[in-house]
Design a protein around this motif. Sequence first.
Motif, PDB file in Angstrom:
ATOM      1  N   ASP A   5       2.576   6.148   0.065  1.00 44.01           N
ATOM      2  CA  ASP A   5       2.671   5.878  -1.178  1.00 44.01           C
ATOM      3  C   ASP A   5       3.056   4.313  -2.116  1.00 44.01           C
ATOM      4  O   ASP A   5       4.661   4.125  -1.665  1.00 44.01           O
ATOM      5  CB  ASP A   5       3.476   6.752  -1.854  1.00 44.01           C
ATOM      6  CG  ASP A   5       3.445   7.254  -3.165  1.00 44.01           C
ATOM      7  OD1 ASP A   5       2.458   6.487  -3.848  1.00 44.01           O
ATOM      8  OD2 ASP A   5       4.118   8.163  -4.012  1.00 44.01           O
ATOM      9  N   ALA A   6       2.952   3.608  -2.057  1.00 43.04           N
ATOM     10  CA  ALA A   6       3.579   2.049  -1.938  1.00 43.04           C
ATOM     11  C   ALA A   6       4.358   1.782  -2.907  1.00 43.04           C
ATOM     12  O   ALA A   6       4.877   0.772  -3.411  1.00 43.04           O
ATOM     13  CB  ALA A   6       2.101   0.912  -1.272  1.00 43.04           C
ATOM     14  N   ASP A   7       3.287   2.150  -4.140  1.00 42.80           N
ATOM     15  CA  ASP A   7       3.868   1.817  -5.299  1.00 42.80           C
ATOM     16  C   ASP A   7       5.856   1.680  -5.164  1.00 42.80           C
ATOM     17  O   ASP A   7       5.859   2.989  -5.138  1.00 42.80           O
ATOM     18  CB  ASP A   7       4.226   2.199  -6.686  1.00 42.80           C
ATOM     19  CG  ASP A   7       1.883   2.123  -7.165  1.00 42.80           C
ATOM     20  OD1 ASP A   7       1.794   1.331  -6.384  1.00 42.80           O
ATOM     21  OD2 ASP A   7       1.648   3.131  -7.852  1.00 42.80           O
ATOM     22  N   ALA A   8       6.662   0.667  -5.188  1.00 39.46           N
ATOM     23  CA  ALA A   8       7.953   0.932  -5.484  1.00 39.46           C
ATOM     24  C   ALA A   8       8.445   1.132  -4.421  1.00 39.46           C
ATOM     25  O   ALA A   8       9.497   1.786  -4.040  1.00 39.46           O
ATOM     26  CB  ALA A   8       8.042   1.616  -7.155  1.00 39.46           C
ATOM     27  N   CYS A   9       7.476   1.314  -3.389  1.00 36.29           N
ATOM     28  CA  CYS A   9       7.901   1.394  -1.986  1.00 36.29           C
ATOM     29  C   CYS A   9       9.258   0.592  -1.069  1.00 36.29           C
ATOM     30  O   CYS A   9       8.335  -0.495  -1.053  1.00 36.29           O
ATOM     31  CB  CYS A   9       7.347   2.470  -1.132  1.00 36.29           C
ATOM     32  SG  CYS A   9       7.420   3.006   0.655  1.00 36.29           S
ATOM     33  N   PRO A  10      10.439   0.849  -0.654  1.00 32.82           N
ATOM     34  CA  PRO A  10      10.919  -0.551  -0.296  1.00 32.82           C
ATOM     35  C   PRO A  10      10.682  -0.574   1.105  1.00 32.82           C
ATOM     36  O   PRO A  10      11.682  -1.189   1.455  1.00 32.82           O
ATOM     37  CB  PRO A  10      12.396  -0.067  -0.558  1.00 32.82           C
ATOM     38  CG  PRO A  10      12.265   1.574  -0.715  1.00 32.82           C
ATOM     39  CD  PRO A  10      11.236   2.313  -1.168  1.00 32.82           C
ATOM     40  N   VAL A  11      10.555   0.481   1.959  1.00 32.84           N
ATOM     41  CA  VAL A  11      10.210   0.176   3.272  1.00 32.84           C
ATOM     42  C   VAL A  11       8.714   0.140   3.939  1.00 32.84           C
ATOM     43  O   VAL A  11       8.171   0.540   4.941  1.00 32.84           O
ATOM     44  CB  VAL A  11      10.793   1.388   4.101  1.00 32.84           C
ATOM     45  CG1 VAL A  11      12.160   1.459   3.766  1.00 32.84           C
ATOM     46  CG2 VAL A  11      10.390   2.625   3.362  1.00 32.84           C
ATOM     47  N   LYS A  12       7.804  -1.178   3.358  1.00 29.75           N
ATOM     48  CA  LYS A  12       6.803  -1.399   3.377  1.00 29.75           C
ATOM     49  C   LYS A  12       6.799  -2.072   4.949  1.00 29.75           C
ATOM     50  O   LYS A  12       5.752  -1.588   5.824  1.00 29.75           O
ATOM     51  CB  LYS A  12       5.566  -1.679   2.535  1.00 29.75           C
ATOM     52  CG  LYS A  12       5.790  -0.846   0.705  1.00 29.75           C
ATOM     53  CD  LYS A  12       4.679  -1.822  -0.203  1.00 29.75           C
ATOM     54  CE  LYS A  12       5.153  -2.783  -0.622  1.00 29.75           C
ATOM     55  NZ  LYS A  12       6.462  -2.591  -1.861  1.00 29.75           N
ATOM     56  N   SER A  27      -1.978   3.261   5.930  1.00 28.19           N
ATOM     57  CA  SER A  27      -2.475   3.123   4.899  1.00 28.19           C
ATOM     58  C   SER A  27      -1.881   2.485   3.816  1.00 28.19           C
ATOM     59  O   SER A  27      -0.912   3.969   3.538  1.00 28.19           O
ATOM     60  CB  SER A  27      -4.058   3.865   4.278  1.00 28.19           C
ATOM     61  OG  SER A  27      -4.683   3.727   3.489  1.00 28.19           O
ATOM     62  N   PHE A  28      -1.573   1.637   3.330  1.00 22.73           N
ATOM     63  CA  PHE A  28      -1.011   1.537   1.508  1.00 22.73           C
ATOM     64  C   PHE A  28      -1.893   1.923   0.855  1.00 22.73           C
ATOM     65  O   PHE A  28      -2.513   0.858  -0.101  1.00 22.73           O
ATOM     66  CB  PHE A  28      -0.362  -0.137   2.084  1.00 22.73           C
ATOM     67  CG  PHE A  28       0.937  -0.316   3.261  1.00 22.73           C
ATOM     68  CD1 PHE A  28       1.769   0.021   2.599  1.00 22.73           C
ATOM     69  CD2 PHE A  28      -0.067  -0.437   3.390  1.00 22.73           C
ATOM     70  CE1 PHE A  28       2.352  -0.120   3.454  1.00 22.73           C
ATOM     71  CE2 PHE A  28       1.181  -1.075   4.951  1.00 22.73           C
ATOM     72  CZ  PHE A  28       2.507  -0.796   4.870  1.00 22.73           C
ATOM     73  N   VAL A  29      -1.306   2.688  -0.514  1.00 27.63           N
ATOM     74  CA  VAL A  29      -2.182   3.138  -1.231  1.00 27.63           C
ATOM     75  C   VAL A  29      -1.025   2.746  -2.667  1.00 27.63           C
ATOM     76  O   VAL A  29       0.018   3.211  -2.945  1.00 27.63           O
ATOM     77  CB  VAL A  29      -2.023   4.461  -1.810  1.00 27.63           C
ATOM     78  CG1 VAL A  29      -3.008   4.890  -2.578  1.00 27.63           C
ATOM     79  CG2 VAL A  29      -2.995   5.652  -0.192  1.00 27.63           C
ATOM     80  N   SER A  30      -1.988   2.247  -3.511  1.00 27.56           N
ATOM     81  CA  SER A  30      -1.209   1.444  -4.601  1.00 27.56           C
ATOM     82  C   SER A  30      -2.097   1.160  -6.429  1.00 27.56           C
ATOM     83  O   SER A  30      -3.666   1.715  -5.895  1.00 27.56           O
ATOM     84  CB  SER A  30      -0.384   0.200  -4.503  1.00 27.56           C
ATOM     85  OG  SER A  30      -1.520  -0.528  -3.834  1.00 27.56           O
ATOM     86  N   ASN A  31      -1.538   0.879  -7.099  1.00 25.98           N
ATOM     87  CA  ASN A  31      -2.516   0.703  -8.690  1.00 25.98           C
ATOM     88  C   ASN A  31      -2.735  -0.697  -7.626  1.00 25.98           C
ATOM     89  O   ASN A  31      -3.721  -1.325  -8.872  1.00 25.98           O
ATOM     90  CB  ASN A  31      -1.728   1.011  -9.415  1.00 25.98           C
ATOM     91  CG  ASN A  31      -1.290   2.357  -9.378  1.00 25.98           C
ATOM     92  OD1 ASN A  31      -2.070   3.604  -8.550  1.00 25.98           O
ATOM     93  ND2 ASN A  31      -0.480   2.512 -10.366  1.00 25.98           N
ATOM     94  N   LEU A  41      -4.059  -2.979  12.019  1.00 24.25           N
ATOM     95  CA  LEU A  41      -4.244  -1.190  11.498  1.00 24.25           C
ATOM     96  C   LEU A  41      -3.799  -1.168  10.292  1.00 24.25           C
ATOM     97  O   LEU A  41      -3.584  -0.062   9.909  1.00 24.25           O
ATOM     98  CB  LEU A  41      -2.473  -1.120  12.204  1.00 24.25           C
ATOM     99  CG  LEU A  41      -2.503  -1.373  13.606  1.00 24.25           C
ATOM    100  CD1 LEU A  41      -1.542  -1.682  14.580  1.00 24.25           C
ATOM    101  CD2 LEU A  41      -3.807  -0.675  14.766  1.00 24.25           C
ATOM    102  N   VAL A  42      -3.606  -2.508   8.846  1.00 28.56           N
ATOM    103  CA  VAL A  42      -3.687  -2.219   8.446  1.00 28.56           C
ATOM    104  C   VAL A  42      -4.477  -2.003   7.169  1.00 28.56           C
ATOM    105  O   VAL A  42      -5.588  -3.169   7.307  1.00 28.56           O
ATOM    106  CB  VAL A  42      -2.353  -3.149   7.394  1.00 28.56           C
ATOM    107  CG1 VAL A  42      -2.511  -2.722   5.723  1.00 28.56           C
ATOM    108  CG2 VAL A  42      -1.027  -2.939   7.985  1.00 28.56           C
ATOM    109  N   SER A  43      -4.697  -1.205   6.406  1.00 27.98           N
ATOM    110  CA  SER A  43      -5.620  -0.591   5.009  1.00 27.98           C
ATOM    111  C   SER A  43      -3.993  -0.259   3.394  1.00 27.98           C
ATOM    112  O   SER A  43      -4.081   0.217   3.171  1.00 27.98           O
ATOM    113  CB  SER A  43      -6.422   0.309   5.160  1.00 27.98           C
ATOM    114  OG  SER A  43      -6.197   1.362   5.199  1.00 27.98           O
ATOM    115  N   MET A  44      -4.924  -1.871   2.739  1.00 27.34           N
ATOM    116  CA  MET A  44      -4.726  -1.485   1.852  1.00 27.34           C
ATOM    117  C   MET A  44      -5.710  -1.001   1.001  1.00 27.34           C
ATOM    118  O   MET A  44      -6.806  -1.131   0.532  1.00 27.34           O
ATOM    119  CB  MET A  44      -4.717  -3.184   0.981  1.00 27.34           C
ATOM    120  CG  MET A  44      -4.376  -3.548   1.863  1.00 27.34           C
ATOM    121  SD  MET A  44      -2.573  -3.029   2.221  1.00 27.34           S
ATOM    122  CE  MET A  44      -1.515  -4.015   0.006  1.00 27.34           C
TER     123      MET A  44
END
Length: 150
Positions: A5-12, A27-31, A41-44
Amino acid sequence: MIWIDADACPVKAEAERVATRLSQPISFVSNGGLRPSANPLVSMVYVPEGLDVADRHIAERAGPGDVVVTNDIPLAAKCVAAGARVMRPDGEVLTPANIGNVLATRDLMADLRSADPFRQGGGRPFSKADRSHFLDALDRLVRAALKEAR
């Protein structure tokens, strides 16, 4: 799969490091507003703006064998109920055994804040110890999910 849950996540960056070391998709999910990663390996995942849109995206997809990182307690509760392993960015692991108490505490604190409009301040600042605890806990959760999948 690791869901962030990537919005405001401090440990991306730390989460990506663990995913890379363990060869797990993340998977980083954000607005929006996140810089894309060149890591294969990373999907945005960019969802439309709106109340809980990113949370719904994760909740509809997370399940057994997945690890979810979020500070959103209602999202955490949905993911725990769906069988995913869930943790907060400070490394606290949320399970079927403790999610009810965490939800109740969240609701109580929201009630206390709304009853006192002059109450200032939030939680304690995010520390190096929190970051270290997160790395250790994420590594353990992902390894446990991998064992479960075998």
